[in-house]
Structures are given as C-alpha cells and as structure tokens.
Design a protein around this motif. Structure first.
Motif, mmCIF file in Angstrom:
data_model
loop_
_atom_site.group_PDB
_atom_site.id
_atom_site.type_symbol
_atom_site.label_atom_id
_atom_site.label_comp_id
_atom_site.label_asym_id
_atom_site.label_seq_id
_atom_site.Cartn_x
_atom_site.Cartn_y
_atom_site.Cartn_z
ATOM 1 N N ARG A 175 0.844 -1.194 0.000
ATOM 2 C CA ARG A 175 0.000 0.000 0.000
ATOM 3 C C ARG A 175 0.880 1.246 0.000
ATOM 4 N N LEU A 176 0.641 2.106 -0.991
ATOM 5 C CA LEU A 176 1.388 3.357 -1.149
ATOM 6 C C LEU A 176 0.449 4.530 -0.930
ATOM 7 N N LEU A 177 0.911 5.508 -0.143
ATOM 8 C CA LEU A 177 0.208 6.781 0.005
ATOM 9 C C LEU A 177 1.056 7.855 -0.663
ATOM 10 N N ASP A 178 0.533 8.447 -1.731
ATOM 11 C CA ASP A 178 1.233 9.507 -2.446
ATOM 12 C C ASP A 178 0.732 10.844 -1.892
ATOM 13 N N VAL A 179 1.512 11.429 -0.993
ATOM 14 C CA VAL A 179 1.091 12.631 -0.270
ATOM 15 C C VAL A 179 1.225 13.851 -1.182
ATOM 16 N N GLY A 180 0.115 14.593 -1.336
ATOM 17 C CA GLY A 180 0.130 15.722 -2.263
ATOM 18 C C GLY A 180 0.316 15.247 -3.680
ATOM 19 N N GLY A 181 -0.265 14.099 -4.002
ATOM 20 C CA GLY A 181 -0.005 13.416 -5.272
ATOM 21 C C GLY A 181 -0.745 13.939 -6.471
ATOM 22 N N ALA A 233 -2.503 20.320 8.587
ATOM 23 C CA ALA A 233 -3.351 20.427 9.774
ATOM 24 C C ALA A 233 -3.620 19.093 10.452
ATOM 25 N N GLU A 234 -3.352 17.975 9.787
ATOM 26 C CA GLU A 234 -3.744 16.674 10.306
ATOM 27 C C GLU A 234 -2.564 15.704 10.262
ATOM 28 N N PRO A 235 -2.614 14.644 11.076
ATOM 29 C CA PRO A 235 -1.637 13.565 10.908
ATOM 30 C C PRO A 235 -1.860 12.882 9.562
ATOM 31 N N LEU A 236 -0.819 12.273 9.041
ATOM 32 C CA LEU A 236 -0.985 11.490 7.824
ATOM 33 C C LEU A 236 -1.675 10.174 8.163
ATOM 34 N N PRO A 237 -2.546 9.688 7.292
ATOM 35 C CA PRO A 237 -3.252 8.437 7.583
ATOM 36 C C PRO A 237 -2.299 7.257 7.644
ATOM 37 N N GLY A 238 -2.611 6.310 8.522
ATOM 38 C CA GLY A 238 -1.779 5.120 8.687
ATOM 39 C C GLY A 238 -2.249 3.969 7.820
ATOM 40 N N GLY A 239 -1.588 2.827 7.999
ATOM 41 C CA GLY A 239 -1.956 1.632 7.267
ATOM 42 C C GLY A 239 -1.215 1.449 5.964
ATOM 43 N N TYR A 240 -0.137 2.205 5.755
ATOM 44 C CA TYR A 240 0.626 2.139 4.510
ATOM 45 C C TYR A 240 2.054 1.674 4.799
ATOM 46 N N GLU A 262 8.427 13.966 9.858
ATOM 47 C CA GLU A 262 8.092 13.338 11.141
ATOM 48 C C GLU A 262 6.704 12.702 11.092
ATOM 49 N N LYS A 263 5.761 13.355 10.430
ATOM 50 C CA LYS A 263 4.427 12.772 10.271
ATOM 51 C C LYS A 263 4.494 11.497 9.442
ATOM 52 N N ALA A 264 5.348 11.484 8.438
ATOM 53 C CA ALA A 264 5.505 10.283 7.620
ATOM 54 C C ALA A 264 6.060 9.137 8.455
ATOM 55 N N TYR A 265 7.036 9.440 9.277
ATOM 56 C CA TYR A 265 7.625 8.413 10.140
ATOM 57 C C TYR A 265 6.556 7.833 11.065
#
Length: 343
Positions: A175-181, A233-240, A262-265
């Motif tokens: 599972r990949l999360l492309d942040v600001g993708g 404004a929010e934490p990045l979603p987990g599960g990736y 840090e949010k990615a970590y």
C-alpha cells in the motif's frame, strides 16, 4: 563537451534568445538533429539530404555551435567537407522544450507578463500577482485543476526515475500513500510497474474529481484511490507500508518540511518505505527552475526552495529513518526506511 563562456558572450546569447530558439526549433522540425546527434555528419551530404544551400547551412550550423550544441571539425577551406556532431541528448532536450507537450509551453500560460519590465516595482511590492492570477494554495476548483494539470506536465523526469527503479522499490510493498499526489498521474504510473500494489492519493478534497478522472483512464482503476485531507493540519493516515513526497517539500520552510517527514515516520508501518523526489539545487536544476523563480517574484504566498540533496538525507536520518539512499535518474530519488523494530 563542456563550454565555458565569458559573461559578455553569455549576455550576447541571452539577448538573442528568441533567435536561438528559432534555430533549434528549425533543426528539430527539419530532422537535422536526428542526423547530427549520432554523427559525424558531413556538411555537403547534409545539404544534399535536406535540399538546402551549403553556404547557408554552414552559417546555420555556426549558430548551433555558438550555443555549445555541436562540435565542428573543418579540415580545410572546403566548407562542404566540414564534419559536425551534436552533443548527446540534444534532440530529446529540444523536443522536451520546444515540442507540443513542452513544460515550457505549459508554463507560458501563466501571466508572467504582468511582471515583465516591472521587476523593480515588484521587488518593492508595488506590482505583483493578484489572487485571480495565481493563488497558493489554489482558491477555487478552476485554479486547482489548472495547477494540478501543470504539475502533471512536469512529471516526466520523476516517472522515468521511479520506473527505472521499480524492481527495487515495489516487490515487497502493498500500500502506497502519495502525499500531495496531484491528479494521480504518478500513482497510476507506479501501478503499471507494481501489480501487487494499491496506491492512494492524499490531497485536499477539492482534488478528488481530478484523481477520479485519472482513475477512470488508467489501466488499474480498482487499485487507485483517493484520501482527502490537509497534511499541514492533520496527521498522515496510517496503514501504509510506502509513502511518497514528490515535489511537495520544496514548497515549505525547513520546519514544515521536518514536520511532514516526522508525520511520515509516525504514519508508516515498521519497515515502511519513504520516497522523496525533488528538484535538488544544482546548476541544471536552477536553470530549469528559472521560470518559477521569475514568476514567483510577484507572489508572496509561496516560494520554491531548491535545497541540496544533503538537506533531505540528513533530515531523514535525524528523524530516525535508516538505509537512506539516493537513486539516480532524471530527478534523483531519495529512499529511506522506518526501522522494522520501531514502535
């Protein structure tokens, strides 16, 4: 071939920039670059092949040589015996800049002419872009669509690099999360190389319809998704187990970039992969970034920060990532992993 020009000579070329582009576009559309790049090509044979006058072609090739794009070997006074070879990659470079899908053509849609001839006023704050011209972040659906379309046009070097390293990036990822993708162009292309992967684009809710259009066109619609949110404004979603920042971190000050890493970590599963792809600060990247550096003089809400790659590699290690690597490509790709025993 390395060409070092004096400031005076460089200024002369810059002053004749539109003429230089005329020469390059002509060489491309004629097919001359297709012959010059493998080279060597003899002037007399070139003149016959393309049905042009040798003496005029000789001067035309002088123009290309003055730009540093061809090497000439002229053994005697007979100009038809002169031999030419173009620098490697010239044809593709000219096509990328002057072709119908050129990034530069896309950038030219922006209202940069509001600044032209008024830079001193702009530097003082007396002239600039209005929110109707350019707003960051985009303030309505039309601006959002225009911005994301423009970003997708510039993804070529990123797509090349990610494709080149697909075998090492994706085999053990699910599972990949492309942040600001953006509109999902990158995520969709990644899926072409990773049959076992699902990719979600994380972006502002206004971008959802653009990702849906990409999903409808791509070959793997069931594996491309969208998650709405605001990474500031929010934490990045987990599960990736993989997460990407592609052309995202340069838009923000150092402390914000650190917070996002840090949010990615925090969001990644132990052993998770983080990818960062940016235009790192090199002479080439500064040159190719010229338009945005110029255009954004008139915009106070954002700035593109071209940082040295060491900023990102050092930041990743400070945050706790391990196995930090820089993979080569059109744009370098920084990879790092959350330790498998991390809480």
């Amino acid at each position: 071939m390395t060409v070092t020009l004096s400031p005076r000579a460089l200024m002369s070329l810059l002053a004749n920039g539109t003429k230089a582009m005329d020469v390059l576009e002509t060489a491309l559309t004629m097919g001359l670059l297709d012959v010059l790049e493998p080279g060597p090509a003899v002037l007399g044979e070139l003149a016959e092949k393309f049905g042009v006058r040798p003496l005029r072609l000789y001067k035309f090739l002088d123009c290309l040589e003055s730009l540093g794009f061809v090497e000439r070997d002229e053994p005697g006074d007979d100009i038809t015996a002169a031999r030419y070879r173009a620098v490697p990659g010239l044809r593709d470079a000219v096509a990328a800049v002057a072709g119908p899908d050129a990034i530069e053509r896309d950038r030219d849609r922006y209202p940069w002419r509001r600044l032209h001839g008024r830079l001193a006023e702009s530097l003082r704050g007396d002239a600039g872009m209005t929110d109707d011209d350019f707003a960051w972040p985009p303030r309505d659906d039309e601006q959002t669509a225009a911005f994301e379309r423009s970003m997708a046009v510039g993804l070529g070097p990123v797509l090349e690099t990610v494709h080149r390293h697909a075998d090492r990036l994706w085999p053990d990822r699910r599972r990949l999360l492309d942040v600001g993708g953006g509109d999902g162009t990158l995520a969709a292309r990644v899926l072409d190389d990773a049959p076992g992967l699902r990719a979600d684009v994380y972006n502002l809710p206004a971008v959802a319809p653009l990702v849906e259009l990409t999903r409808a066109r791509c070959g793997h619609p069931e594996r491309l998704g969208f998650v709405g949110g605001d990474f500031l404004a929010e934490p990045l979603p987990g599960g990736y187990d993989a997460l990407a920042f592609v052309r995202v971190l340069h838009d923000w000050p150092n402390d914000v970039a650190r917070t996002l890493v840090e949010k990615a970590y925090a969001a990644l599963a132990p052993g998770g992969l983080l990818l960062i792809c940016e235009e790192f600060r090199t002479p080439d990247r500064l040159a190719m970034q010229f338009f945005w550096s110029y255009f954004l003089i008139g915009v106070d809400s954002c700035v593109s920060r071209l940082r040295e790659v060491e900023f990102y590699t050092g930041l990743l290690e400070e945050v706790g990532f391990t196995r930090v690597r820089v993979l080569p490509g059109g744009w370098e790709l920084v990879t790092a992993y959350k330790p498998p025993d991390a809480p």
